[in-house]
Design a protein around this motif. Structure first.
Motif: not given
Lengths: 139, 451
Positions: A99-113
């Protein structure tokens, strides 16, 4: 790599709800989660404008990750009313590594949205995102 | 785009000390083997009768045969005629004239033939897979060069014919696995220690700080310190041990004059590394000879049966991570600081130097997310000491927080575990660099797909 490392998709609902929070102030906060089955980021909960920061913090699970957006209203020392939007990546130590991995590796893209976030913080325990931290960043 | 998540991916992390490999989605690597191989010059190899072309003159390599492919090789390619012994078992057996050669030097791949041999062994003998069928996620050092990356990509697609590949930086994998897209990763590995800042999933190249002090350096110091006290570390092959009466043993020395120095050191290091891992503990504060003079000792039994007592060295050796100048007091290691120059810094200084090279805006966040990883980080009290030293040395306003997994396995394999999870995420499957993309765009396309 970070920007699109995980390839997680973001639902339209996330962006729409965020725009409503930003423009119409219909929500105080929004909590997002990753739906593992469909590999998408979805809205977990949206809090009414009357709710406070404690209510927001209470919505974050003790041992799972989430993203949260909080609209912080405050008054500056010279009596000026301001509002800042915080993005919080919540990743408690006790959550699963996956779960940590999914959230941290997706964060940057999501924040840009989410266009219009003023401040960002990552927290692994409640002390890293208590109200004083928020106040300190906003001032 | 490579669209196949039915077949599990393989995760490979080749470090300077060991190569970790296993299936994506699992908690720990299936195979861990040394990043070293034994090599034998062909002039020492027994001539095999099935060799088609017989050599004219002894030691003449003109007609030598490549032991792997069976194809004749030219004298110019003499290097590749050496025989390689890979894996724990093959290396555990002493052979006359066998030299030990590392795959990496200063954290980067140095000997490609050795690397191929390690990969071959890992994939075919240990994991027992056909590389053609599995996408491969490789962890790479944060400071890997573009040339190294392209060569890895070419090897993987051309030699192993893998269907898809991804290269991920060590520090990023560690950072993600601990739930942070921004952090300062302190990786205490075998060959070196690397401090790298990760911001939003990218390594900030300009802020990488490295030191040659890693686990192997500490092992060497332990070995020298023991030898300095007159303790002989006897490799298992150098003696025979017989039980003459119950509980009473008799040792006979066995002399193998053709054992190479590098092999003897390899075996001695393995023993010293075990001593280090068993007894060492990071001291709470700066090591001082006088205050540790009367510390209770810890016993350790060597393979030859002699029991040694380790006292102050238990604390002194790990303190080298924090205070490299201590090396001056270890017999036989005095030369170290002059060789490596005055640039060798202790861990807390490395952390501060790295953070100061980053943008002012993110320094605060980095100070509060320092991640400790790597095999040497598994040492007791490492995290507590680093945090204590940093609180003293960091700027007043900084809130210092050092994080390390409580579990020694997770610390040691944090990079591999990060790769394992990343490669198993359903959403990651679209990120692979596929074989057809490689064929269409060439190896340099990796810089686009895996920046």
């Amino acid at each position: 790599m970070g920007a699109k490392m995980s390839g997680m998709a973001v639902t339209e609902e996330c962006k729409e709800k965020f725009m409503e929070l930003k423009k119409k102030k219909t929500y105080r906060y929004i909590i997002f989660k990753i739906d593992e089955k469909v590999q998408q980021i979805v809205v977990d909960k949206a809090g009414a404008p009357t709710e406070d920061y404690d209510a927001f913090a209470a919505c974050l699970p003790e041992s799972d990750c989430r993203y949260g957006v909080f609209d912080f209203d405050f008054t500056t020392p010279d009596n000026c009313r301001k509002s800042k939007i915080f993005f919080i990546a919540w990743s408690p130590d006790t959550s699963r590594v996956k779960s940590k991995m999914m959230y941290s590796s997706s964060k940057d893209k999501f924040k840009r949205e989410l266009d219009g976030v003023h401040y960002e913080l990552q927290a692994t325990d409640p002390t890293e995102m208590d109200l004083d931290v928020i106040k300190g960043r906003a001032s | 785009m490579y669209g196949g998540d039915e077949v599990s991916a393989i995760v490979l992390d080749l470090g300077s000390h060991s190569c970790k490999a296993g299936y994506a989605g699992e908690d720990a690597p299936k195979a861990v083997l040394p990043s070293l191989v034994g090599t034998m010059d062909p002039m020492y190899l027994p001539q095999e009768p099935e060799q088609p072309a017989k050599m004219g003159v002894d030691g003449d390599n003109n007609n030598a045969v490549d032991p792997k492919t069976g194809k004749p090789v030219e004298a110019a390619a003499k290097k590749s005629t050496r025989k390689l012994y890979t894996g724990v078992q093959a290396m555990g057996y002493r052979r006359d004239h066998m030299e030990v050669v590392p795959a990496l030097k200063d954290g980067l791949i140095n000997d490609w033939e050795v690397v191929e041999s390690i990969w071959d062994h890992t994939l075919r003998e240990r994991l027992m897979i056909d590389p053609k069928e599995h996408p491969m996620l490789l962890a790479e050092p944060s400071f890997n060069t573009p040339q190294h990356r392209e060569k890895i990509v070419e090897l993987m697609f051309e030699k192993y014919q893998i269907p898809a590949l991804f290269l991920a930086k060590n520090a990023v994998l560690t950072s993600f696995a601990s739930g942070r897209a921004t952090s300062l990763v302190v990786d205490c590995g075998g060959g070196s220690t690397t401090v790298a800042a990760v911001h939003d999933g990218y390594v900030l190249q300009k802020a990488i700080v490295r030191s040659p002090i890693g686990g192997e350096f500490l092992t060497d110091c332990m070995l020298k310190a023991l030898e300095g006290r007159g303790i002989a570390i006897r490799p298992r092959y150098s003696f025979k041990r017989k039980e003459v009466r119950p509980g009473e043993f008799e040792l006979t020395n066995v002399d193998f004059p053709n054992t190479t120095e590098s092999y003897r050191r390899y075996i001695q290091r393995a023993i010293a590394a075990d001593v280090k891992e068993s007894v060492c503990r990071v001291p709470d504060g700066l090591f001082e000879e006088s205050s540790y003079a009367n510390i209770p000792t810890t016993p350790y039994e060597l393979p030859d049966g002699q029991t040694i007592e380790v006292g102050a060295d238990r604390f002194k050796i790990p303190d080298l991570m924090f205070n490299p100048a201590l090396v001056q007091t270890i017999p036989g290691m005095e030369k170290f600081t002059t060789e490596a120059g005055a640039s060798v810094k202790g861990l807390p200084q490395m952390v501060i130097e790295s953070i100061n090279k980053c943008d002012v805006d993110i320094r605060r966040e980095l100070f509060s997310s320092i991640l400790l990883a790597g095999g040497t980080a598994a040492m007791q009290q490492m995290k507590e000491r680093l945090e204590k030293d940093l609180i003293e040395e960091a700027p007043q306003a900084a809130r210092v927080k050092v994080l390390a997994s409580g579990n020694a396995i997770e610390r040691r394999f944090s990079v591999w575990i990060g790769g394992s999870i990343l490669a198993s995420l359903g959403s990651f499957q679209q990120m692979w660099l596929s074989k057809s993309e490689f064929e269409e765009h060439g190896a340099s396309y990796v810089h686009r797909k895996c920046p």
